[in-house]
Design a protein around this motif. Structure first.
Motif: not given
Length: 213
Positions: A113-123
């Motif tokens: 999805v071409q996002l940065r790590v800092e935009d990852f919330v949870c999984a």
């Protein structure tokens, strides 16, 4: 003779043997009979006046695929033979739904999805049990979305959710019992997280997407 050749060409196309449909008869039936019904039904629909929504739908589809994380990134569902391998011999040797480490799944998801790590919330990358799906929550700053992407069937526990197929009341109609239960549990689990994210990012939309069963 021409009809038989046309049918064969319709099923085979330019596919390799491993990419053939699982049910060629159903494939032909859909192609020949359902196409005309679809065109007739589509003709009764109002004219679509929001072509810009197509881009959003395409991005939602990308997020839905990305929920399969490393399996999706490796293209293991891109053919019939690949999918069969994941659910059979591959599962006995190395279960992609349970044995892949968290970091690898997270990296694969963000890459797709071409996002940065800092935009990852949870999984949650492993299925805890029936009605407990794998999912990822991220911020998409370009689209101004808070995305909840839910994976479809990959583990044996997911199959148990699929077979809970009774129709139960839902909104103004009925829905798959397993999916309703799953949605209720997921919402309860993520309610506080989503409220915090939406409060911290005014103007962002909450987008929920997923694929398959």
């Amino acid at each position: 003779q021409n009809s038989a050749l046309e049918a064969l060409a319709l099923v085979l196309g330019r596919r390799r043997l491993s990419g053939l449909p699982l049910d060629p008869v159903a494939h032909m039936r859909r192609a020949w009979k359902d196409s005309s019904r679809f065109i007739e039904s589509a003709g009764r629909l109002p004219r679509w006046s929001q072509p810009e929504a197509l881009g959003a739908l395409c991005m939602a589809a990308v997020y839905a695929r990305a929920a399969y994380a490393l399996v999706g990134r490796m293209g293991m569902f891109d053919s019939v033979s690949g999918g069969a391998w994941v659910f059979s011999l591959q599962k006995a040797r190395y279960d992609m739904s349970e044995d892949v480490d968290i970091a690898s799944n997270t990296t694969a998801f963000l890459d797709m999805v071409q996002l940065r790590v800092e935009d990852f919330v949870c999984a949650q990358w492993r299925t805890a049990g029936p009605f407990c799906p794998v999912y990822a929550v991220v911020r998409d700053r370009d689209l101004r979305w808070i995305v909840v992407s839910v994976r479809g069937t990959l583990s044996t526990k997911d199959v148990l959710t699929d077979v809970a197929a009774n129709a139960v009341p839902f909104l103004e109609g009925h829905a798959h019992e397993g999916f309703v239960d799953t949605a209720d549990r997921l919402l309860a689990q993520l309610r506080d997280v989503l409220r915090e994210e939406l409060a911290a990012h005014p103007g962002y939309r909450l987008v929920l997407c997923g694929h398959s069963m």
